[in-house]
Design an enzyme around this catalytic site. Structure first.
Site, mmCIF file in Angstrom:
data_model
loop_
_atom_site.group_PDB
_atom_site.id
_atom_site.type_symbol
_atom_site.label_atom_id
_atom_site.label_comp_id
_atom_site.label_asym_id
_atom_site.label_seq_id
_atom_site.Cartn_x
_atom_site.Cartn_y
_atom_site.Cartn_z
ATOM 1 N N GLY B 148 65.762 -18.853 52.382
ATOM 2 C CA GLY B 148 66.715 -17.442 52.607
ATOM 3 C C GLY B 148 65.879 -16.357 52.534
ATOM 4 O O GLY B 148 65.271 -16.066 51.013
ATOM 5 N N CYS B 149 65.844 -15.508 53.077
ATOM 6 C CA CYS B 149 65.054 -14.163 52.769
ATOM 7 C C CYS B 149 65.581 -13.359 51.652
ATOM 8 O O CYS B 149 64.806 -13.217 50.464
ATOM 9 C CB CYS B 149 64.635 -13.615 54.070
ATOM 10 N N TYR B 150 66.863 -12.806 51.870
ATOM 11 C CA TYR B 150 67.630 -12.682 50.503
ATOM 12 C C TYR B 150 66.722 -13.494 49.305
ATOM 13 O O TYR B 150 66.702 -13.366 47.841
ATOM 14 C CB TYR B 150 69.354 -12.076 50.396
ATOM 15 N N THR B 152 65.234 -15.938 47.982
ATOM 16 C CA THR B 152 63.798 -15.845 48.136
ATOM 17 C C THR B 152 63.788 -14.045 46.795
ATOM 18 O O THR B 152 63.107 -13.949 45.963
ATOM 19 C CB THR B 152 62.346 -15.397 49.396
ATOM 20 N N SER B 153 63.932 -13.073 47.455
ATOM 21 C CA SER B 153 64.157 -12.009 46.306
ATOM 22 C C SER B 153 64.892 -12.181 45.048
ATOM 23 O O SER B 153 64.259 -11.546 44.233
ATOM 24 C CB SER B 153 64.347 -10.377 47.549
#
Lengths: 334, 334, 334, 334
Positions: B148-150, B152-153
């Site tokens: 997921g994008c979040y 990853t961060s």
């Protein structure tokens, strides 16, 4: 009441003039700006053409004092000290937008703003102008320090909960976000359209000057807090949203009841415990502060939204002046 | 390598096609979309006219499997399960953008996504595709679950620090913000221009489905975390910024050294310990993740920024496929 | 080829450096900026960290000339005259971004830009760098005047049609709109976020300096035009859209055929006669110019879109330098 | 006066309710919406919490007629015909926001909107509601057709000049631009944040339905015009700017005098002949129309700006209702 605005052409001055132009009891006596003297206010802000065509005057404080009953000071930090003292001495009611009279602790002020404070007596007399919390003192004040925009969004929900002992004073985190008007109206590449558009970033990590203000004011609850405050820049003109992380042993109902009770007669505070998540658009161009409450286990997340220039600045300033003049605080605002 | 994209016309599909159209080793075999079948990809995204005029085909997975060595699945959660199993069985390498194979724990998946998981065996074989952390496994994988994008961060900066024991697994807060492309390309009033513009708000408080993913993956460090994750919507098209609050007893130098060492050969990770605050604009349209480190007392604040569609999705997917095919992970990306 | 950029830290310089950093034949010799000398380019533009960490040098043109085969001059109008002459004399190939060598007519230049032109000989030798139209001359040139962004969007569609006599040279109106990067990177309240956001306005009515450039270049078609050009400011970072109103007696087919034929080998020109309306997003971050054609009765409306910083500036500059160096014009760009 | 709003939850309905909630003479009787029946208006628009908590009712026109003296119809084109006829028959004053009663010519209406008009008698009785031009007729009207937003911006400056014979009716071009609220509040990918943000484009070239409206209304000047109107979409929520190209033999002074004289008692029209260029931000959230005049040779360029939802729709509707009820047109608006 004849009121004047010193430093009228910044964004807070502009919003203030918009409110004053429609206020039933205040009449604009003078709008002061060194940069734009002799222009009409509507030359600087054409949106107000035919609404406020007052001619701006230069810095002649004696003249202003003569024709005014009250002044709003929209001056930079440090610069406001002398002006506030001057108008106070002349017997005018003063609402100061700067940080110069917000921190009761002279040393803390000087450490935070890196300038001396030359009016310690006046500092003691000044009242911190959160009208929903300090109304009684504001009504009697002659000099009110208008709170910072971020602190307004953070202190308003925390104050009653801390006072009631419903949240822990330890480990509170306020992750706050503001639109670009918060930086003021100035020529600065950092706030140019192309640098802010399609960008989002924190700034002043561990070092924003509103952080001491938050903890200092919250001391009035009798609790010592160490709120960690981190501001961010939203690619939008207006709005502050603060996501506040706290710890509680109370449930949602108790927390909500505490806030609703504390603010039950305050028309500008809107509290949500029904799952609605406040957003900056909910409060844009209004004097409302919207507070959403979310509890899971021992975690209480508070979402707090204001228009940084209205409830976070000029609208609140008029609330304060209303109270100082014996009017209802929301006169001419809601 | 002949590669195909299933669900090619959403925003992640679009960014993926942009990368593939210029990739030295991958050749587009088929772009699949039921909605836009028989149109050229550049009819849907005119920006790619003459760059990718491939005719989109409908949902004939047999035909796709026949002409492809590998597939990228840009399908909604749940819908990807069958497709992944199908192409896996056919012997194609699969990178799945959905959440269907991210959570090793079948029960946690089902509780989080409210659907059954019908391929528990495949779930075990799937590899979580954070190439900077799980490169060794990805290289051997036939099915990679693109993160997921979040997460990853959030995971990228936390993983090495937790593993090294430099931060406490307790009480971590990730206050994250994303541009609107994160919601996908869809007709929905909530994501219309006028509802998002000049607005900022949190959403899915205590309930976002990326929260279990974060804690699940961080378990691999050997530490049990309970990261509290709150997403917000930025009025911008792209970008994720996560402000992560942790506790540490280490100093900035040690923390920075840990991260720099862990990622010393990872070209997509850029670490700042010099006071520079990363921003979403720093990484827009790139596959970089920028990490800024700030320590005061026992507090470590981490600022982590990615382009949600590139490093947070399609760029990372190509990194994964590169590794699965034996190429350098950044081939065709940096 | 060793190439240098003088005035590298503005927005056109930034886009240019991005292209050069990935160009297969050009190698950056020096990036010059007085303001940012001794910093890394990636200190000014952190997005390029690890992509271009070249240390910026101050204004030592002798040193630059010694290590460079060619230079790009991203300097303000007037300031570019001396620099162009200097590097030209030294035998370097020069692409000048300013207006200093665009207008062949010295008097017109001086009337338009209110400065003297001190190199009339060089003015005669300079070639106007619209590569799709003047390729033959550009290939032989040592000094190319990179066109203005607005003129690029207006001249490209009009030139072939005027030359072929398919539209009237009389009464052409170009209503053009540009993103804010068109104003450059500078500290100016007029281009601050809060002044541009949620605003749209024309500017420089009857007086923009690109208007003479448009008519001057169109003279090369053998027709005398009097295009009326009005620019507007879009609340977006990038993009130019020109809506051009002309009169024609030809039909859509003939008009479209004329343009397609004229530009049949030009990969950066994309022509639509199928009803698709080009938009700035279609060309953002590309070197394409998209042209849409719409005919009703005697009215031909042309919609022309470019990325003002790429096709309208830095991408086109590289096209020109490519041609001057004997490469395909799109090398390193598409 | 008890007033109701049919179709209250779109953007025009929202702005209308905001005005009505503060209007000294109008009291909201009912807010009707089929989609949101039984919710509070402030559930749909939380910004109005505690300002307008009226419960929305479903489509029971009899009930509405019983409790209302007047209605505002914010319904789609065609749908408004029956509703207007119904309330008109019941003796209520009606302001219709749709196009259903704007075009006097039944055939032109049917050709433009592709639906039959079933109330030709009512069409004859309806008055076109540009209060600055048709005040006398509006005061006597029972049914007013609220003008289109674009036509308001174009007709207002052109009408007096055409009537006075100061500009040629031939060859007028109106290049207009609108913020995205002009498309209404709806789920449509074309108006999603990510499709509109950082984009600018024309639309409906040669085919927008406001074009016949413009020419039809201008006929009332006694001149036959053939205005060519091209709309564009601005990446902003609000505002219309029209750049209007005309031919004149008069000078700036005469043109300005004509407009100032015609509108000398109209408080919502602000005319600039001093070089100030109106912008959409000048009129946002106001009921002003700002007109800038620029003459060079035989060319007159008119810049006309309005807030599309206020002066272009809901503010103007209240102006009309004010006049129909015998009040000053600006009551509750300025």
């Amino acid at each position: 009441m004849k009121v004047s605005v010193i430093g009228a052409t910044g964004y807070t001055g502009y919003e203030l003039v918009k409110i004053l132009a429609n206020h039933p009891e205040f009449e604009i006596a003078a709008l002061v700006s060194e940069t734009y003297a002799d222009k009409m206010f509507s030359d600087v802000y054409p949106r107000l053409r035919s609404i406020c065509d007052v001619v701006i005057t230069g810095r002649d404080y004696d003249a202003v004092a003569e024709i005014s009953d009250a002044v709003f000071l929209c001056l930079p930090h440090a610069a406001a000290q002398d002006a506030a003292a001057f108008f106070y001495e002349k017997g005018l009611k003063v609402v100061d937008f700067s940080a110069d009279f917000r921190l009761k602790d002279k040393k803390l002020y000087e450490a935070t703003y890196k300038v001396d404070h030359t009016y310690p007596d006046l500092l003691r007399k000044a009242v911190y102008g959160l009208p929903e919390i300090f109304e009684v003192d504001i009504k009697k004040a002659e000099l009110v320090a208008n709170p910072g925009c971020y602190p307004t969004s953070v202190i308003t929900p925390l104050y009653p909960l801390l006072k009631a002992g419903l949240i822990s004073p330890e480990g509170i985190i306020a992750d706050s976000k503001s639109g670009v008007t918060g930086a003021g109206r100035k020529a600065d590449i950092a706030y140019s359209f192309c640098e802010c558009n399609e960008d989002f970033r924190p700034y002043a990590i561990f070092s924003h000057r509103h952080n001491p203000e938050i903890n200092e004011v919250l001391k009035e609850t009798g609790k010592e807090t160490n709120v960690l405050f981190t501001p961010h820049l939203i690619p939008a003109s207006k709005g502050i949203e603060s996501t506040i992380y706290t710890k509680t042993t109370a449930g949602l109902a108790e927390i909500s009841a505490c806030l609703k009770d504390f603010y039950r007669e305050r028309r500008c505070v809107r509290i949500y415990d029904n799952g609605h998540i406040p957003s900056t658009a909910d409060v844009t161009d209004t004097n409302f502060i919207d507070i959403g409450l979310f509890v899971k286990g021992e975690r209480l997340i508070i979402v707090s939204c204001i228009d940084n220039l209205i409830k976070g600045s000029s609208g609140m300033a008029v609330q304060n002046m209303n109270l100082m003049c014996g009017f209802d605080d929301t006169l001419g605002i809601l």
